[in-house]
Design a protein around this motif. Structure first.
Motif, PDB file in Angstrom:
ATOM      1  N   TYR A 113       9.035  16.482   0.021  1.00 45.61           N
ATOM      2  CA  TYR A 113       8.977  15.195  -0.785  1.00 45.61           C
ATOM      3  C   TYR A 113      10.483  15.102  -1.181  1.00 45.61           C
ATOM      4  O   TYR A 113      11.055  16.006  -1.745  1.00 45.61           O
ATOM      5  N   ARG A 153       4.161   7.287   1.241  1.00 46.10           N
ATOM      6  CA  ARG A 153       3.783   6.926  -0.039  1.00 46.10           C
ATOM      7  C   ARG A 153       4.905   7.209  -1.034  1.00 46.10           C
ATOM      8  O   ARG A 153       5.766   7.883  -0.971  1.00 46.10           O
ATOM      9  N   ARG A 188       5.881  11.121   5.295  1.00 47.91           N
ATOM     10  CA  ARG A 188       4.360  11.495   6.288  1.00 47.91           C
ATOM     11  C   ARG A 188       4.824  11.350   7.634  1.00 47.91           C
ATOM     12  O   ARG A 188       5.966  12.062   8.095  1.00 47.91           O
ATOM     13  N   VAL A 193       5.201   7.103  -5.327  1.00 46.25           N
ATOM     14  CA  VAL A 193       4.650   7.168  -6.905  1.00 46.25           C
ATOM     15  C   VAL A 193       5.427   7.301  -7.772  1.00 46.25           C
ATOM     16  O   VAL A 193       6.552   8.221  -7.629  1.00 46.25           O
ATOM     17  N   SER A 224       8.734  10.365  -3.102  1.00 49.05           N
ATOM     18  CA  SER A 224       8.571   9.603  -2.032  1.00 49.05           C
ATOM     19  C   SER A 224       8.225  10.715  -0.790  1.00 49.05           C
ATOM     20  O   SER A 224       8.741  11.626  -0.530  1.00 49.05           O
ATOM     21  N   ARG A 227       0.625  -1.177  -0.060  1.00 49.82           N
ATOM     22  CA  ARG A 227       0.163  -0.033   0.099  1.00 49.82           C
ATOM     23  C   ARG A 227       0.796   1.365   0.169  1.00 49.82           C
ATOM     24  O   ARG A 227       0.325   2.255  -0.375  1.00 49.82           O
ATOM     25  N   ILE A 228       2.188   1.215   0.453  1.00 49.62           N
ATOM     26  CA  ILE A 228       3.124   2.252   0.246  1.00 49.62           C
ATOM     27  C   ILE A 228       3.290   2.751  -1.115  1.00 49.62           C
ATOM     28  O   ILE A 228       3.573   4.142  -1.337  1.00 49.62           O
ATOM     29  N   ILE A 229       3.032   1.914  -1.947  1.00 51.26           N
ATOM     30  CA  ILE A 229       3.283   2.313  -3.539  1.00 51.26           C
ATOM     31  C   ILE A 229       1.938   2.499  -4.062  1.00 51.26           C
ATOM     32  O   ILE A 229       1.134   1.583  -4.058  1.00 51.26           O
ATOM     33  N   GLU A 230       1.709   3.687  -4.561  1.00 53.73           N
ATOM     34  CA  GLU A 230       0.531   3.994  -5.134  1.00 53.73           C
ATOM     35  C   GLU A 230       0.336   3.618  -6.421  1.00 53.73           C
ATOM     36  O   GLU A 230      -1.132   3.590  -7.197  1.00 53.73           O
ATOM     37  N   ASN A 231       1.274   3.223  -7.258  1.00 51.87           N
ATOM     38  CA  ASN A 231       1.064   2.569  -8.480  1.00 51.87           C
ATOM     39  C   ASN A 231       0.652   1.108  -8.550  1.00 51.87           C
ATOM     40  O   ASN A 231       0.998   0.376  -7.505  1.00 51.87           O
ATOM     41  N   ASP A 232       0.360   0.490  -9.479  1.00 49.92           N
ATOM     42  CA  ASP A 232      -0.053  -0.980  -9.590  1.00 49.92           C
ATOM     43  C   ASP A 232       1.628  -1.354  -9.291  1.00 49.92           C
ATOM     44  O   ASP A 232       2.644  -0.829  -9.721  1.00 49.92           O
TER      45      ASP A 232
END
Ligand SMILES: [Zn+2]
Length: 269
Positions: free
Chosen positions: A59, A113, A74, A115, A71, A32-37
């Motif tokens: 970021y 996260r 958070r 992406v 990246s 879930r940390i990776i927002e892409n497929d």
């Protein structure tokens, strides 16, 4: 939460360890940390040389040969360089580098996260495209335009990354203290002159924090190198005002702990 100075310290520290190294494999323990497929992300980064590490606001941007990924740490995210495959349960993403070392993304709270983005245009793509300028390049007139009709407390406006990027809770408290302003003061009470002072105070405080390596509160670390700025905090987490010795008040503004001196921060404009 790491703010601009902490992320700058992470960037400067990590750069020495990862630039010009190739990602030969990746292990993802918490997708879930990776927002892409996930497969798309893996295909994009595995085999790529890390050519640069950049920072925009809070970021980090990993620039690779043909792509880039953004990246956000958070609340508790941090990167570590490991020389042995001895991973902890909080090492959620592990990049295997071609020199036999491991870049691990560790995050006890799992809020961070990553992406994919464009290597040449990441500043103009989401999530970076929605950010306002960092205080260092902010135009006070534009900031004034954004806040001069607002009923929102100035402390909270400082956290709005679309107005100015990079300031989080710690430095928002410090900036209000430096301005002598009550953090509950609505944005509309500030004149253009005060907004100019606000931008200047923001630059000064962030620059001082960068010079001292970022603030270490909770669990920030960059490869074991911690910031040293906590000794210089004037109001955040303090009990007594360093100027007038009044008791520092702690209240919430929009859920965030806000520290201020009732005497030195009397100004409501
Ligand atoms: Zn005081």
């Amino acid at each position: 939460m790491p703010e601009l100075p902490e992320v700058e310290t992470v960037k400067n520290t990590l750069k020495n360890f990862i630039v010009n190294k190739r990602i030969v494999d990746i292990r993802v323990n918490y997708p879930r940390i990776i927002e892409n497929d996930l497969d798309q992300f893996k295909r994009a980064v595995v085999g790529q040389l890390i050519t640069d590490l950049d920072r925009v606001g809070k970021y980090l941007i990993f620039v690779l040969e043909d792509t880039a990924f953004v990246s956000h740490l958070r609340m508790e995210g941090k990167y570590n360089i490991l020389t042995k495959p001895e991973f902890s349960k909080h090492d959620h993403i592990i990049f295997y580098l071609d020199d036999g070392t491991y870049l691990s993304y560790n995050d006890t709270r799992k809020f961070g996260r990553m992406v994919l983005s464009s290597k040449s245009d990441y500043k103009n793509q989401l999530p970076l495209s929605k950010l306002g300028p960092e205080p260092f390049c902010a135009d006070a007139k534009v900031v004034y335009q954004r806040i001069h009709k607002s009923d929102i407390p100035i402390k909270h406006l400082l956290l709005d990354q679309t107005i100015m990027a990079g300031i989080g809770n710690i430095y928002a408290n410090e900036i209000c203290f430096a301005m002598g302003i009550n953090p509950f003061t609505p944005g509309k009470r500030l004149t253009l002159k005060r907004v100019e002072q606000l931008v200047q105070a923001s630059c000064k405080i962030l620059e001082a924090a960068i010079a001292q390596g970022g603030t270490t509160i909770h669990s920030f670390s960059a490869n074991g190198i911690d910031g040293l700025f906590q000794v210089s905090l004037q109001v955040h987490l303090q009990k007594e005002c360093k100027i007038c010795h009044s008791e520092i008040i702690k209240e919430k503004i929009k859920g965030r702990s806000t520290y201020y001196c009732p005497k030195c921060q009397r100004r409501k404009s």
